[in-house]
Write a protein that holds these residues in place. Structure first.
Motif, PDB file in Angstrom:
ATOM      1  N   ALA A  85      27.191  38.627  44.833  1.00 45.95           N
ATOM      2  CA  ALA A  85      28.337  38.678  45.748  1.00 45.95           C
ATOM      3  C   ALA A  85      27.954  39.385  47.031  1.00 45.95           C
ATOM      4  O   ALA A  85      28.345  38.987  48.130  1.00 45.95           O
ATOM      5  CB  ALA A  85      29.520  39.360  45.074  1.00 45.95           C
ATOM      6  N   ALA A 102      33.839  36.369  46.887  1.00 43.27           N
ATOM      7  CA  ALA A 102      32.865  37.450  46.717  1.00 43.27           C
ATOM      8  C   ALA A 102      33.538  38.813  46.780  1.00 43.27           C
ATOM      9  O   ALA A 102      33.206  39.721  46.009  1.00 43.27           O
ATOM     10  CB  ALA A 102      31.779  37.343  47.786  1.00 43.27           C
ATOM     11  N   LYS A 104      33.567  41.560  43.747  1.00 38.32           N
ATOM     12  CA  LYS A 104      33.037  42.908  43.976  1.00 38.32           C
ATOM     13  C   LYS A 104      34.020  43.994  43.552  1.00 38.32           C
ATOM     14  O   LYS A 104      33.623  45.093  43.164  1.00 38.32           O
ATOM     15  CB  LYS A 104      32.708  43.089  45.463  1.00 38.32           C
ATOM     16  CG  LYS A 104      31.380  42.521  45.878  1.00 38.32           C
ATOM     17  CD  LYS A 104      30.226  43.426  45.457  1.00 38.32           C
ATOM     18  CE  LYS A 104      30.256  44.732  46.218  1.00 38.32           C
ATOM     19  NZ  LYS A 104      29.159  45.633  45.804  1.00 38.32           N
TER      20      LYS A 104
END
Length: 542
Positions: free
Chosen positions: A436, A420, A424
């Motif tokens: 995310a 995640a 991002k």
């Protein structure tokens, strides 16, 4: 009338006496032994590697008890009362000798471990405090070469066999073995805090058929004396706890999987509700730290305190032992995945609502990925980019490894938090940023959160293979930056969290139907059908 009343009174006294005799003699169970903590230790040492190591775990606990108890057996000041019940099964004598094992007891045995005041312990102080401690006999450099337990340890083996609760050669991969052990304990012991610790090998997320008879249901605890190839599954363990009465308010406070590859979303899902918390690693177990762990417990230690102590013990053990990156492709073939150099241990909630929130976050992330997959050419390219740059792993060619991942025996397991964070940071993947964020908020550590506490150790130091240098360059993360054993506040070398909770992301053996997790992911793991669609859609990119 008076005679009838006297006769009835006499009959009442006789019945009362009979009930009293039944309760005190052979009728009902004797009073349970009560303690603050009850450790139920499923020590599956019927293995060609772990026989001696698991034996040493028992001796570590006997030493720890000698530090926690007075000579009369009562707890020392500020120490909790602790009961440690061990089901032991060792490797066969002939095979153990071939492998050079010294502590040979191939049969099944049931011990209530006692304090052994004849043991000593090198804990290594000062600058060497992070080195692994060693239990030994007083005046000796080691434990000798025979299987011995301390004089204060109670051997329940004969009684358990007589009652049909223990086989001479128990099959530790059979859920009925675990069930009988738990029932035996439930009948005789009570505690404020119950911990079930399973000690052996682990296989990570694989086929969760919930059947005990299949040879391909893999999760943890194999048995070398059993030729079926079977392991215990998560559901086997959950069912055994329920059959023994360890459910509801009686469920264990902590399920401690002292085996490899257990801190993953699929396993968390299958264990949900079976205990309050799970102690597990996405990679390597934490065995032979029982002295540090148990002697760090205080009279008022809570299950959360205990979980943080175990995580800190992992830090104590692995702080100074980073694994190096492979120096070349030939060396890389003997390693596992881009996260193999990372030592991580996690303390996770098994609260059903929190685990359901994890499933919903996975489903949401999968939906966002599938939207890309089903879109136009540009979106499809982004779907492939996620795999190529953040997921793809290849055990034979480490220059292809991306992201933080572990080779969980049957599937590569990618760290959800790390995945995640990377997404991002990628502006091209803005369509995935909100999903995310859902992970990043869910995976923050805290006493009331899904991840209570976690530690990730020093990663590899080599920069020989470029794709590794971005992942494993001298990084350290400890949630909270605090060690609950030493009391030290620790520096954080990596800004982003390494969460230590993984998910299956790709198959190791895509050409071998027997070992391929992807085609049957939904049925096998029971976790997220949407995530199953995603990893199947990534299949053509191998």
């Amino acid at each position: 009338m008076k005679k009838n009343m006297l006769a009835l009174f006499a009959l009442f006294l006789t019945a009362l006496l009979f009930v009293s005799c039944s309760n005190s003699a052979g009728g009902s169970s004797p009073a349970k032994k009560a303690s603050d903590w009850l450790f139920l230790l499923y020590f599956d040492a019927d293995d060609d590697i772990l026989n001696d190591d698991i034996y040493k775990n028992m001796r570590e606990i006997e030493y720890a008890l000698s530090q926690m108890r007075k000579a009369d057996g009562s707890p020392k000041d500020n120490c909790p009362s602790v009961t440690a019940l061990v089901l032991w099964d060792g490797y066969s004598e002939a095979e153990a000798k071939k492998k050079g094992h010294k502590f040979i007891h191939p049969d099944g045995a049931l011990f209530e471990l006692g304090a052994d005041y004849n043991l000593d312990y090198d804990s290594y102080g000062g600058e060497n405090r992070y080195q692994l401690g060693v239990v030994k006999l007083k005046g000796k450099d080691d434990l000798g070469d025979k299987f011995i337990v301390g004089s204060n340890t109670i051997d329940w083996t004969a009684q358990a066999r007589a009652e049909g609760s223990l086989d001479v050669e128990p099959n530790m991969a059979d859920c009925k073995t675990l069930e009988r052990f738990l029932k035996w304990a439930k009948k005789r012991y009570d505690a404020t805090n119950v911990v079930l610790c399973l000690d052996d090998h682990g296989s990570g997320a694989y086929k969760e058929t919930y059947e005990d008879t299949t040879a391909v249901s893999k999760s943890l605890c194999s048995d070398k004396s059993d030729d079926s190839g079977r392991d215990l599954s998560c559901k086997n363990i959950k069912d055994a706890l329920a059959a023994a009465g360890y459910v509801g308010s009686q469920r264990p406070k902590i399920l401690w999987n002292d085996v490899c590859f257990q801190s993953c979303a699929e396993i968390l899902w299958n264990y949900r509700g079976s205990a309050d918390y799970l102690l597990a690693s996405p990679n390597l177990a934490v065995s032979q730290e029982f002295v540090r762990i148990m002697t760090s417990m205080g009279k008022g230690s809570s299950p959360i305190d205990f979980g943080k102590i175990v995580v800190s013990a992992y830090h104590q053990r692995y702080y100074e032992t980073p694994q190096e990156c492979p120096k070349n492709e030939a060396d890389a073939k003997n390693r596992r995945a881009s996260g193999y150099s990372l030592f991580t241990f996690s303390f996770l909630s098994l609260d059903e609502q929190k685990v359901l929130a994890l499933k919903n976050a996975v489903d949401g992330f999968a939906d966002a990925l599938l939207t890309l997959k089903n879109g136009g050419a540009q979106q499809q390219a982004l779907f492939q980019k996620v795999f190529d740059e953040y997921v793809d792993q290849d055990a034979n060619y480490y220059s292809k490894c991306k992201g933080l991942s572990y080779h969980g025996t049957y599937a590569f397991l990618s760290d959800l938090g790390d995945l995640a964070v990377r997404i991002k940071l990628d502006a091209e993947l803005s369509a995935l940023h909100s999903s995310a964020d859902a992970f990043l908020s869910l995976l923050q550590h805290g006493d009331g959160n899904l991840i209570v506490y976690a530690w990730a150790g020093k990663m590899a130091l080599s920069e020989t293979i470029p794709t590794w240098s971005n992942v494993t360059q001298k990084q350290l993360y400890l949630t909270g930056g605090y060690d609950y054993i030493s009391g030290e506040t620790l520096a954080v070398e990596r800004e982003e969290d390494v969460y230590g909770l993984t998910i299956s992301s790709s198959a190791v053996y895509p050409d071998d139907p027997k070992d391929d997790i992807l085609p049957n992911y939904d049925d096998w793991t029971g976790f997220s059908s949407k995530w199953g669609e995603v990893i199947k859609a990534w299949r053509p990119y191998y």
